[in-house]
Each structure stands twice: as structure tokens, then as C-alpha cells.
Design a protein around this motif. Structure first.
Motif, short mmCIF file in Angstrom:
data_model
loop_
_atom_site.label_atom_id
_atom_site.label_comp_id
_atom_site.label_asym_id
_atom_site.label_seq_id
_atom_site.Cartn_x
_atom_site.Cartn_y
_atom_site.Cartn_z
N GLN A 7 -24.99 17.11 14.90
CA GLN A 7 -24.33 17.78 16.03
C GLN A 7 -25.32 18.11 17.14
O GLN A 7 -24.96 18.10 18.31
N ALA A 8 -26.57 18.39 16.78
CA ALA A 8 -27.59 18.69 17.79
C ALA A 8 -28.17 17.43 18.42
O ALA A 8 -28.93 17.52 19.39
N GLY A 9 -27.86 16.27 17.86
CA GLY A 9 -28.36 15.02 18.41
C GLY A 9 -29.81 14.74 18.07
O GLY A 9 -30.54 14.13 18.85
N VAL A 10 -30.22 15.19 16.87
CA VAL A 10 -31.60 14.95 16.41
C VAL A 10 -31.55 14.42 14.98
O VAL A 10 -30.50 14.41 14.35
N THR A 11 -32.68 14.03 14.48
CA THR A 11 -32.76 13.55 13.10
C THR A 11 -33.02 14.72 12.16
O THR A 11 -33.41 15.81 12.58
N ARG A 12 -32.82 14.47 10.86
CA ARG A 12 -33.11 15.50 9.85
C ARG A 12 -34.59 15.88 9.89
O ARG A 12 -34.93 17.05 9.74
N SER A 13 -35.45 14.91 10.10
CA SER A 13 -36.88 15.24 10.14
C SER A 13 -37.21 16.13 11.33
O SER A 13 -38.09 17.00 11.25
N THR A 14 -36.50 15.96 12.44
CA THR A 14 -36.70 16.86 13.59
C THR A 14 -36.24 18.26 13.22
O THR A 14 -36.91 19.25 13.56
#
Length: 192
Positions: A36-43
Motif C-alpha cells: 500500500q505504501a508503494g515500497v518493498t518489504r525490505s524497504t
């Protein structure tokens, strides 16, 4: 996904609060928050060790601002005047995102026992930061502790009123927290 787009931390907090409110804390996964935030899990994990820590995002910075404001208050300031200086300093950093987040965060916390516990720990941390800053000014322990607790109550009360006010007319947070501190000062004087 826009991994390197600025504002990832803020987007993660907003996404988490929205998802916690919509589907509950327990049903929300880190993967959903990141998506939903438009990032990856690692981010996500670059900013937060787990989803519980999203609620206390910014606590260290807020504690530091409160303590700096108290430390920089005039030497002749009373303990509550020093707390007011801390509240003013911390409140000055709150902007539109903080205003919009208030009601959503309140709903998310109300719906989760775990988030209520995290919120309580955040309050304890803020009170400890103010108590320590007051003690460094030479304020006796019980007085510093009481003033720190009143500071937390004033911040929470002022923030709640500010975030519930219409965004266009709400203005800055500082007048709300300072008015709440004045109300608490008057209330404590009536205790006898």
C-alpha cells in the motif's frame, strides 16, 4: 515499486494506520503495508523492525524536541513553564500529515489491545524524557515527574483537539498543547 521515492517512512506509517483501521491490526501483514505504501518489504524493514514499531514512529525525535525545549527554557522558568517551552518546540514540527493522521491513528489504537499497550509505552517514554530534562535543570524528582506527566497529558489532549479540528482552520498545534497545559495547571490547583 518506487523503492527510492522520498517519503517512504511517512507513507509506511500512513499505509499501516489505514490498514489497521480497515482490517484490524492482527489481520494486517507487513507485505500489505509495504504494498500500500508503494515500497518493498525490505524497504519496510529498513525503517521498522516490525509492524508494532510503526505506532511509535517519531517517538525518539519527539522526545528529543521536548527535552531540547525544556533545556533551552530561561533559567528562571518554573517547571511547567519549561514544559510549555518543550511542548512549543515539539508542536512546531507537526504539519498537515500529523494533523490528518490523528483521527485515523486514534481509531486504529482503539481497535487493538496491542496498539493500546504500545501507545501507553510511548507516553511513558515521553514523560521520562521530560522528567529527565527537568531534573537536569535542577527540578526535584517528584516535581519533575509530575510536570513531565502533565506535559504528556497536555500534548495528547492538545494533539487530539487539533487533529479533530478542521484542517483549514486548525492552524498550528502549539496553541492547542499550551491551552491544554494551562487547563491542567488550573485543574491541579483546584485539587487542594
Amino acid at each position: 515499486m518506487a523503492r527510492w521515492e522520498p517519503g517512504a517512512r511517512e507513507r509506511l506509517v500512513l499505509a499501516a494506520v489505514d490498514l489497521f483501521t480497515e482490517q484490524g491490526y492482527d489481520a494486517t501483514t507487513v507485505a500489505q503495508i509495504a504494498e500500500q505504501a508503494g515500497v518493498t518489504r525490505s524497504t519496510f524493514f529498513r525503517y521498522f523492525p516490525d509492524k508494532r514499531d510503526l505506532l511509535v514512529a517519531g517517538q525518539e525525535a519527539l522526545s528529543l524536541l521536548l527535552a531540547e525545549g525544556i533545556a533551552e527554557a530561561p533559567p528562571e522558568a518554573s517547571p511547567l513553564e519549561a514544559v510549555a517551552a518543550g511542548l512549543e518546540r515539539a508542536s512546531s514540527t507537526m504539519g498537515p500529515m500529523n494533523h490528518d493522521l490523528g483521527p485515523r491513528l486514534k481509531a486504529a489504537v482503539a481497535a487493538s489491545t496491542e496498539l493500546q499497550e504500545r501507545d501507553a509505552l510511548k507516553s511513558v517514554g515521553l514523560a521520562a524524557a521530560m522528567t529527565t530534562a527537568l531534573a537536569a535543570r535542577g527540578v526535584p524528582g517528584p516535581v519533575a515527574q509530575l510536570a513531565g506527566e502533565l506535559g504528556v497529558l497536555a500534548f495528547k489532549r492538545g494533539y487530539a483537539e487539533w487533529s479533530e479540528a478542521d484542517r483549514d482552520s486548525a492552524g498550528d498545534l502549539a496553541p492547542y498543547t499550551l491551552a491544554a497545559l494551562d487547563d491542567l495547571r488550573a485543574a491541579s490547583a483546584s485539587l487542594g
